[in-house]
Scaffold this motif. Structure first.
Motif, PDB file in Angstrom:
ATOM      1  N   THR A  72       5.608 -11.262  49.659  1.00  0.00           N
ATOM      2  CA  THR A  72       4.791 -10.647  48.611  1.00  0.00           C
ATOM      3  C   THR A  72       5.610  -9.539  47.934  1.00  0.00           C
ATOM      4  O   THR A  72       6.702  -9.201  48.394  1.00  0.00           O
ATOM      5  N   VAL A  73       5.043  -8.977  46.880  1.00  0.00           N
ATOM      6  CA  VAL A  73       5.729  -7.910  46.153  1.00  0.00           C
ATOM      7  C   VAL A  73       6.133  -6.779  47.102  1.00  0.00           C
ATOM      8  O   VAL A  73       7.247  -6.257  47.035  1.00  0.00           O
ATOM      9  N   GLY A 160      -0.196 -11.236  45.625  1.00  0.00           N
ATOM     10  CA  GLY A 160       1.031 -10.756  44.974  1.00  0.00           C
ATOM     11  C   GLY A 160       2.276 -11.480  45.449  1.00  0.00           C
ATOM     12  O   GLY A 160       3.267 -10.844  45.818  1.00  0.00           O
ATOM     13  N   ALA A 162       5.774 -13.371  45.606  1.00  0.00           N
ATOM     14  CA  ALA A 162       7.015 -13.143  44.869  1.00  0.00           C
ATOM     15  C   ALA A 162       7.736 -14.465  44.650  1.00  0.00           C
ATOM     16  O   ALA A 162       7.582 -15.413  45.422  1.00  0.00           O
ATOM     17  N   GLU A 171       7.279 -11.133  40.275  1.00  0.00           N
ATOM     18  CA  GLU A 171       5.933 -11.201  40.830  1.00  0.00           C
ATOM     19  C   GLU A 171       5.217 -12.334  40.111  1.00  0.00           C
ATOM     20  O   GLU A 171       5.342 -12.475  38.892  1.00  0.00           O
TER      21      GLU A 171
END
Ligand SMILES: Cc1cc2nc3c(=O)[nH]c(=O)nc-3n(C[C@H](O)[C@H](O)[C@H](O)COP(=O)(O)O)c2cc1C
Length: 201
Positions: A72-73, A160, A162, A171
């Motif tokens: 994720t981010v 979120g 990536a 993102e």
């Protein structure tokens, strides 16, 4: 459009900058893998392509197990670090503040901070050139319950995720469609109540 013709290259994008954990709970390691994907639905199968010189390579070859943790981010910095530092000389879990968590089917640890961890058991190893491809069966999927609604539906777009494309991290953006939406008939909106519509037929 007239495109430039280039020599063969690995320009399929985006790919997931997946955090692949391996080793054991006592000696966990994690490295970043872009060359991964799904290759079969049932049984659920995946692959990771790994250069034999990676520290993780021998760990996975010996144990036959690994876990793919979605990035994720908030995990991108860790994914980049784990992709440029080796477990040979760095404890990457500790350096990145990651928590090793016991998986359900394999000895390789999961990453607690990742919302979705896919437990994998290797079925074959194929030497392709620079990389060896570990073809693996997915033996369990671990999901953060906050991504699952009351009806049991998974909302993966909410965490979120990536993506990695040609050396850059991104993102995932806003949702622009759903599976099969291009062929769905539009639902007609009617201002009149159902009874009134019946009378007109
Ligand atoms: C975004 C990204 C994607 C990567 N993808 C792969 C890959 O698919 N296969 C691979 O062998 N190495 C890949 N690497 C490099 C390894 O993650 C890197 O060499 C890492 O330090 C190996 O760790 P280890 O020695 O602890 O196994 C990637 C690195 C980054 C940053």
């Amino acid at each position: 459009m007239s495109k430039l013709v280039w020599k063969p290259g690995t320009l399929l994008a985006p790919v997931p900058p997946a955090l692949v954990s391996c080793g054991t709970m006592e000696r966990p390691n994690v490295f970043t893998v872009g060359w991964t994907g799904i290759v079969n639905t049932n049984p659920a199968m995946t692959y990771i392509s790994v250069r034999p010189e990676r520290y993780s390579y021998a760990l996975i070859k010996e144990s036959g197990e690994f876990v793919i943790n979605l990035t994720t981010v908030s995990l991108v910095r860790a994914a980049d670090f784990c992709g440029v530092r080796s477990g040979r000389d760095t404890d990457k879990f500790s350096a990145c503040g990651l928590t090793a968590e016991q998986a359900s089917q394999v000895a390789a640890p999961m990453i607690a901070e990742s919302p979705l961890s896919i437990e994998c058991r290797v079925e074959s190893v194929t030497a392709l050139g620079t990389h060896d491809m570990f073809l693996a069966r997915i033996v369990a999927v671990n999901v953060d319950p906050s991504l699952v609604d009351a009806a049991g539906r998974l909302h993966l777009g909410n965490c979120g995720l990536a993506a990695y494309a040609h050396g850059e991290y991104f993102e995932l953006g806003k949702r622009i469609g759903t599976f099969g939406y291009s062929v769905k008939k539009p639902v007609k909106k009617s201002r009149k109540p159902a009874k009134a519509r019946d009378k007109r037929r």
